[in-house]
Design a protein around this motif. Structure first.
Motif, mmCIF file in Angstrom:
data_model
loop_
_atom_site.group_PDB
_atom_site.id
_atom_site.type_symbol
_atom_site.label_atom_id
_atom_site.label_comp_id
_atom_site.label_asym_id
_atom_site.label_seq_id
_atom_site.Cartn_x
_atom_site.Cartn_y
_atom_site.Cartn_z
ATOM 1 N N MET A 1 0.850 -1.181 0.000
ATOM 2 C CA MET A 1 0.000 0.000 0.000
ATOM 3 C C MET A 1 0.892 1.238 0.000
ATOM 4 S SD MET A 1 -2.807 1.315 2.769
ATOM 5 C CE MET A 1 -3.957 0.061 2.334
ATOM 6 N N GLY A 2 0.556 2.171 -0.847
ATOM 7 C CA GLY A 2 1.316 3.411 -0.934
ATOM 8 C C GLY A 2 1.139 4.275 0.300
ATOM 9 N N ARG A 3 2.103 5.131 0.519
ATOM 10 C CA ARG A 3 2.070 6.052 1.657
ATOM 11 C C ARG A 3 1.894 7.484 1.167
ATOM 12 N NH1 ARG A 3 7.830 4.308 3.881
ATOM 13 N NH2 ARG A 3 8.168 4.540 1.657
ATOM 14 N N LEU A 4 1.240 8.291 1.965
ATOM 15 C CA LEU A 4 1.132 9.728 1.731
ATOM 16 C C LEU A 4 2.246 10.371 2.548
ATOM 17 C CD1 LEU A 4 -0.490 12.136 0.561
ATOM 18 C CD2 LEU A 4 -1.747 12.151 2.709
ATOM 19 N N ILE A 5 3.277 10.867 1.872
ATOM 20 C CA ILE A 5 4.454 11.417 2.546
ATOM 21 C C ILE A 5 4.430 12.930 2.394
ATOM 22 C CG2 ILE A 5 6.963 11.416 2.648
ATOM 23 C CD1 ILE A 5 6.809 8.599 1.296
ATOM 24 N N GLU A 6 4.188 13.625 3.500
ATOM 25 C CA GLU A 6 4.096 15.083 3.486
ATOM 26 C C GLU A 6 5.442 15.697 3.839
ATOM 27 O OE1 GLU A 6 0.430 16.858 5.154
ATOM 28 O OE2 GLU A 6 0.013 14.806 5.815
ATOM 29 N N ILE A 7 5.919 16.598 2.990
ATOM 30 C CA ILE A 7 7.154 17.334 3.239
ATOM 31 C C ILE A 7 6.747 18.787 3.429
ATOM 32 C CG2 ILE A 7 9.426 17.977 2.376
ATOM 33 C CD1 ILE A 7 7.836 14.978 0.884
ATOM 34 N N GLN A 8 6.549 19.184 4.679
ATOM 35 C CA GLN A 8 6.040 20.514 4.991
ATOM 36 C C GLN A 8 7.133 21.521 5.303
ATOM 37 O OE1 GLN A 8 3.319 19.736 8.188
ATOM 38 N NE2 GLN A 8 1.735 19.023 6.802
ATOM 39 N N SER A 9 8.274 21.042 5.786
ATOM 40 C CA SER A 9 9.318 21.958 6.228
ATOM 41 C C SER A 9 10.143 22.509 5.076
ATOM 42 C CB SER A 9 10.232 21.253 7.234
ATOM 43 O OG SER A 9 10.829 20.130 6.627
ATOM 44 N N GLY A 10 9.946 21.976 3.886
ATOM 45 C CA GLY A 10 10.693 22.455 2.731
ATOM 46 C C GLY A 10 11.614 21.391 2.189
ATOM 47 N N ALA A 11 11.698 21.310 0.886
ATOM 48 C CA ALA A 11 12.522 20.297 0.229
ATOM 49 C C ALA A 11 14.003 20.496 0.510
ATOM 50 C CB ALA A 11 12.268 20.323 -1.278
ATOM 51 N N GLU A 12 14.408 21.734 0.810
ATOM 52 C CA GLU A 12 15.828 22.006 1.042
ATOM 53 C C GLU A 12 16.367 21.310 2.289
ATOM 54 O OE1 GLU A 12 13.370 25.156 2.924
ATOM 55 O OE2 GLU A 12 13.474 24.413 0.884
ATOM 56 N N GLU A 13 15.483 20.820 3.174
ATOM 57 C CA GLU A 13 15.913 20.136 4.392
ATOM 58 C C GLU A 13 15.955 18.618 4.227
ATOM 59 O OE1 GLU A 13 13.735 21.480 7.803
ATOM 60 O OE2 GLU A 13 13.915 23.568 7.210
ATOM 61 N N LEU A 14 15.622 18.113 3.048
ATOM 62 C CA LEU A 14 15.661 16.680 2.797
ATOM 63 C C LEU A 14 17.098 16.205 2.618
ATOM 64 C CD1 LEU A 14 12.741 16.243 0.250
ATOM 65 C CD2 LEU A 14 12.800 15.451 2.609
ATOM 66 N N PRO A 15 17.344 14.906 2.853
ATOM 67 C CA PRO A 15 18.675 14.381 2.536
ATOM 68 C C PRO A 15 18.890 14.433 1.022
ATOM 69 C CG PRO A 15 17.156 12.603 3.117
ATOM 70 C CD PRO A 15 16.437 13.890 3.380
ATOM 71 N N PRO A 16 20.130 14.354 0.566
ATOM 72 C CA PRO A 16 20.396 14.470 -0.866
ATOM 73 C C PRO A 16 19.757 13.349 -1.686
ATOM 74 C CG PRO A 16 22.416 14.032 0.363
ATOM 75 C CD PRO A 16 21.332 14.231 1.362
ATOM 76 N N ARG A 17 19.472 12.223 -1.065
ATOM 77 C CA ARG A 17 18.863 11.082 -1.757
ATOM 78 C C ARG A 17 17.753 10.540 -0.866
ATOM 79 N NH1 ARG A 17 21.657 8.425 -5.917
ATOM 80 N NH2 ARG A 17 20.642 6.484 -6.502
ATOM 81 N N LEU A 18 16.563 10.429 -1.418
ATOM 82 C CA LEU A 18 15.393 9.993 -0.659
ATOM 83 C C LEU A 18 14.916 8.655 -1.208
ATOM 84 C CD1 LEU A 18 13.377 10.884 1.559
ATOM 85 C CD2 LEU A 18 12.030 11.931 -0.252
ATOM 86 N N ALA A 19 14.796 7.652 -0.330
ATOM 87 C CA ALA A 19 14.325 6.321 -0.728
ATOM 88 C C ALA A 19 12.838 6.208 -0.416
ATOM 89 C CB ALA A 19 15.112 5.241 0.003
ATOM 90 N N ILE A 20 12.045 5.907 -1.451
ATOM 91 C CA ILE A 20 10.609 5.745 -1.290
ATOM 92 C C ILE A 20 10.191 4.437 -1.965
ATOM 93 C CG2 ILE A 20 10.173 8.209 -1.089
ATOM 94 C CD1 ILE A 20 9.262 8.222 -4.005
ATOM 95 N N LYS A 21 8.893 4.118 -1.931
ATOM 96 C CA LYS A 21 8.392 2.879 -2.522
ATOM 97 C C LYS A 21 7.382 3.179 -3.623
ATOM 98 C CE LYS A 21 9.025 0.282 1.681
ATOM 99 N NZ LYS A 21 9.429 -1.080 1.693
#
Length: 103
Positions: A1-21
């Protein structure tokens, strides 16, 4: 089942590589974006302006630029996306996010 992944703080705070499904839906608080590479892996569903249902059943939305951007992980692979935040007319900022999508 897919997940709803909310990024509210801004994309600039994400790690350089994001693993999702596969099936995950990324929801960014942003004004725009696009897929740089991996268009068969990730799909930008669009930039949207949020709205709510009022007491009389009418849909209420603020005036202005879009404030939510959606990306859907369609299949396994690698992709690169750009997410645009800030004022799209005067002071926008683009953040590049590398994605690894697993099944």
């Amino acid at each position: 089942m897919g997940r709803l992944i909310e990024i509210q703080s801004g994309a600039e705070e994400l790690p350089p590589r994001l693993a999702i499904k596969t099936g995950d839906l990324l929801v960014f608080t942003a004004t725009g974006g696009h897929v740089q590479s991996g268009g068969d892996v990730i799909e930008m569903l669009g930039a949207f302006l949020t709205g709510v249902v009022g007491n009389g059943g009418q849909i209420l939305s603020p005036m202005g630029a879009p404030n939510t951007v959606l990306f859907l992980a369609r299949r396994s692979g690698q992709a690169r996306i750009d997410v645009v935040t800030g004022d799209p007319w005067h002071a926008s900022q683009t953040t590049t996010v590398d994605l690894v999508v697993d099944s």
